[in-house]
Design an enzyme around this catalytic site. Structure first.
Site, PDB file in Angstrom:
ATOM      1  N   CYS A 382       0.840  -1.208   0.000  1.00  0.00           N
ATOM      2  CA  CYS A 382       0.000   0.000   0.000  1.00  0.00           C
ATOM      3  C   CYS A 382       0.873   1.256   0.000  1.00  0.00           C
ATOM      4  O   CYS A 382       1.470   1.577  -1.026  1.00  0.00           O
ATOM      5  CB  CYS A 382      -0.981  -0.061   1.163  1.00  0.00           C
ATOM      6  SG  CYS A 382      -2.482   0.866   0.824  1.00  0.00           S
ATOM      7  N   HIS A 517      -3.560  -5.091   0.356  1.00  0.00           N
ATOM      8  CA  HIS A 517      -2.986  -5.590   1.614  1.00  0.00           C
ATOM      9  C   HIS A 517      -3.039  -7.119   1.599  1.00  0.00           C
ATOM     10  O   HIS A 517      -4.042  -7.698   2.015  1.00  0.00           O
ATOM     11  CB  HIS A 517      -3.787  -5.072   2.813  1.00  0.00           C
ATOM     12  CG  HIS A 517      -3.545  -3.630   3.102  1.00  0.00           C
ATOM     13  ND1 HIS A 517      -2.592  -3.204   3.996  1.00  0.00           N
ATOM     14  CD2 HIS A 517      -4.120  -2.517   2.600  1.00  0.00           C
ATOM     15  CE1 HIS A 517      -2.593  -1.881   4.036  1.00  0.00           C
ATOM     16  NE2 HIS A 517      -3.515  -1.442   3.197  1.00  0.00           N
ATOM     17  N   GLU A 519      -1.773  -9.206   3.458  1.00  0.00           N
ATOM     18  CA  GLU A 519      -1.822  -9.816   4.794  1.00  0.00           C
ATOM     19  C   GLU A 519      -3.240 -10.166   5.248  1.00  0.00           C
ATOM     20  O   GLU A 519      -3.424 -11.052   6.081  1.00  0.00           O
ATOM     21  CB  GLU A 519      -1.151  -8.900   5.832  1.00  0.00           C
ATOM     22  CG  GLU A 519      -1.860  -7.579   6.139  1.00  0.00           C
ATOM     23  CD  GLU A 519      -1.446  -6.431   5.225  1.00  0.00           C
ATOM     24  OE1 GLU A 519      -1.016  -6.697   4.081  1.00  0.00           O
ATOM     25  OE2 GLU A 519      -1.572  -5.257   5.646  1.00  0.00           O
TER      26      GLU A 519
HETATM   27  N1  GLN Z   1      -2.009   6.665   2.899  1.00  0.00           N
HETATM   28  C1  GLN Z   1      -2.101   5.911   1.688  1.00  0.00           C
HETATM   29  C2  GLN Z   1      -3.463   6.038   1.040  1.00  0.00           C
HETATM   30  O1  GLN Z   1      -4.392   6.425   1.676  1.00  0.00           O
HETATM   31  C3  GLN Z   1      -1.773   4.456   1.931  1.00  0.00           C
HETATM   32  C4  GLN Z   1      -2.781   3.771   2.795  1.00  0.00           C
HETATM   33  C5  GLN Z   1      -2.295   2.454   3.305  1.00  0.00           C
HETATM   34  O2  GLN Z   1      -1.101   2.190   3.283  1.00  0.00           O
HETATM   35  N2  GLN Z   1      -3.180   1.651   3.818  1.00  0.00           N
HETATM   36  O3  GLN Z   1      -3.617   5.748  -0.126  1.00  0.00           O
END
Ligand code: GLN
Length: 543
Positions: A382, A517, A519
């Site tokens: 992310c 993600h 995970e």
């Molecule tokens: N802050 C970034 C976004 O909002 C990444 C978010 C995250 O890593 N979950 O896109």
């Protein structure tokens, strides 16, 4: 008539953080492996409508389900243990319950009646429990908090009433308490357990089974004393002593024959769970053959709870690869140009996980640059993917002010930007109403991702053409830079509806950034391919 779901209610006493969620999930695992259809629900008495806006410092991780619900971190444990995809129906809070009741009241559904905790709030809780149980043989219901909390009362009243409604053979109560070891006396003490059970009885709930958390195993005499003083059968006092791995707990319960009294109470017949595969994975968690060290570069270093799913997914990968994974926690705020080599030179892989806000970003970018230039396996999740693109744009494409508009709204090269509308996990178009970074709606839940053949992504997902992973972010990689990225050796290997989902380096053994993600979908018995691929390449790098 559809079959009657049977309920197992799990309450907690004495104090919080005893691992009620793990105990509930462990029982669920045994029942599922005995071929029953099992689901699990967490009812949280706090007032927030969901944990989505709660601070990770206070609440730990926000766990995201396939259908895009932001839920309590215990749902992560449930999914990892049960190997089931849960949904928004599997977690609700007091805030959610009250909102629903007030909405109905405003709509006139109650025909002008006075709305009260009993029957309306309690009724809403009961309905939600029943809904979560539909189609299952067993629903395990964990009530958050501790017996005696004011806000927990409607929930306890709901499980009391539901048991009366469905009858004794269709519901049972399990109470988890602490049996502390008092050093000066050199003894384990049962009094807090007795008090806690007394408190439960006062509100009309009689436990059928007591699970005792303690630092050490309880002897027979102590178990019998608890049985006698709390009014449960002797084989219904189960110990849950501290263990090396949480995945040992189902096995420890099984050893104490926990399923016999459960099957008797709920009239389930003889249950013989097949835990062979689980057992061999646990053995490899406890005594693995190989070893590798990963640098986990992040800012919530003191709050590992906010990366729960990720650290668990790494354990799953280790178990399946028979290797011990040492995590070197690196505080990104302390990483600087002149110490990054020293900090990372001995690790076998570098991981930058998800995150929000600018704090610690420059250290993460330095760590990414180090992994790219030194050909260390890299996984960016992310924010970790977004920063990999920014690093590449700044240092390879030489776009000095490349940034995410999360950190600089007016930067000239917004590598990571905000899109005006997107399709949500339910297939509905979401138009962003706020332009300001924090107001933007998040992209949540599972999305399909098309995989480019002959990529690292394709290899780690066994040549699948389409994969599905979960998201939780606002910003997206800007397709405007796609061509210059690809010309310079950074490939877009996964896309979804035109959005960039994964990127990787061509001339590198393993360098991958994923907008999703991975995970969230990892389970002990089914490790996530992205995490597994990264750990595998780190193990190879260690050699
Ligand atoms: N802050 C970034 C976004 O909002 C990444 C978010 C995250 O890593 N979950 O896109």
């Amino acid at each position: 008539m559809s079959k009657q779901t049977k309920y197992i209610f799990v309450t907690g006493g004495v104090l919080s953080s005893l691992g009620k969620g793990i105990a509930a999930a462990s029982i669920g695992t045994l029942l599922k492996n005995a071929n029953l259809k099992v689901s699990i629900l967490k009812a949280d008495p706090y007032i927030n409508v969901d944990p989505g806006t709660m601070s990770p410092l206070e609440h730990g991780e926000v766990f995201v389900t396939d259908d895009g619900a932001e839920t309590d971190l215990d749902l992560g444990h449930y999914e990892r243990f049960l190997d089931e995809n849960l949904s928004q129906n599997n977690n609700f809070t007091t805030g959610r319950v009250y909102s629903a009741v007030i909405e109905k009241e405003r709509r006139g559904d109650y025909l002008g009646k006075t709305i009260q905790v009993i029957p309306h709030i309690v009724g809403e809780i009961v309905d939600r429990i029943k809904k979560a149980g539909e189609g299952n043989d067993i629903l395990i219901v964990e009530i958050g908090g501790t017996v005696g909390d004011i806000e927990g009362l409607p929930f306890l009243e709901a499980i009391r009433a539901l048991r009366t409604e469905v009858g004794r053979k269709n519901a049972m109560n399990i109470h988890l308490t602490l049996v502390p070891f008092i050093k000066v006396a050199g003894e384990l003490k049962t009094k807090p357990t007795q008090h806690s059970v007394g408190e439960l009885r006062r509100i009309g709930i009689t436990p059928d089974m007591i699970i005792c958390r303690s630092e050490m195993p309880l002897n027979r005499e102590l178990k019998d004393k608890i049985a006698l003083s709390c009014g449960v059968e002797k084989n219904c006092v189960i110990e849950s002593a501290d263990s090396t791995s949480i995945y040992q707990i189902p096995l420890a319960f099984l050893k104490q024959d926990i399923l016999t009294p459960i099957a008797e109470t709920l009239e389930l017949g003889k249950l013989t769970p097949d835990m062979q595969n689980w057992d061999s994975l646990v053995k490899r968690i406890i005594a693995p053959t190989g070893e590798t060290t990963i640098a986990f570069v992040g800012k919530y270093i003191d709050l590992k709870e906010s990366y729960k799913s990720l650290t668990e997914s790494i354990i799953h990968a280790g178990a399946n690869l028979d290797a011990k994974i040492n995590l070197k926690w690196v505080d990104s705020e302390k990483v600087e140009k002149d110490n990054v080599n020293e900090i990372l030179k001995d690790v076998d892989g570098v991981l930058v996980a998800g995150g929000f806000g600018e704090r610690g970003v420059s250290g993460k970018i330095l760590a990414i640059q180090f992994a790219r230039e030194n050909k260390k396996p890299y996984l960016g999740i992310c924010l970790g993917m977004q920063l990999a693109l920014i690093e590449f744009a700044r240092n390879v494409l030489k776009l000095q002010d490349a940034n995410s508009i999360e950190f600089n709204e007016n930067c000239e090269n917004p590598i990571i930007y905000l899109i005006d509308s997107f399709i949500d996990a339910h297939g509905k178009e979401q138009i962003r109403t706020h332009k300001s970074p924090l107001g933007g709606t998040m992209r949540l839940g599972a999305y399909e991702c098309n995989v480019k053949p002959n990529s690292i992504l394709s290899k780690i997902y066994s040549n699948q053409k389409v994969i599905k992973e979960r998201h939780r972010h606002r910003y997206e990689a800007n397709p405007k830079y796609k061509e210059s990225f690809e010309k310079n050796g950074l490939m877009i290997s996964g896309t979804s509806n035109g959005l960039i989902e994964t990127v990787e380096l061509k001339d590198h053994p393993f360098f991958i950034g994923v907008q999703f993600h991975p995970e969230f979908t990892s389970r002990l018995t089914k490790p996530n391919p992205t995490i597994l691929g990264f750990i595998k390449s780190s193990i190879e790098n260690a050699k």
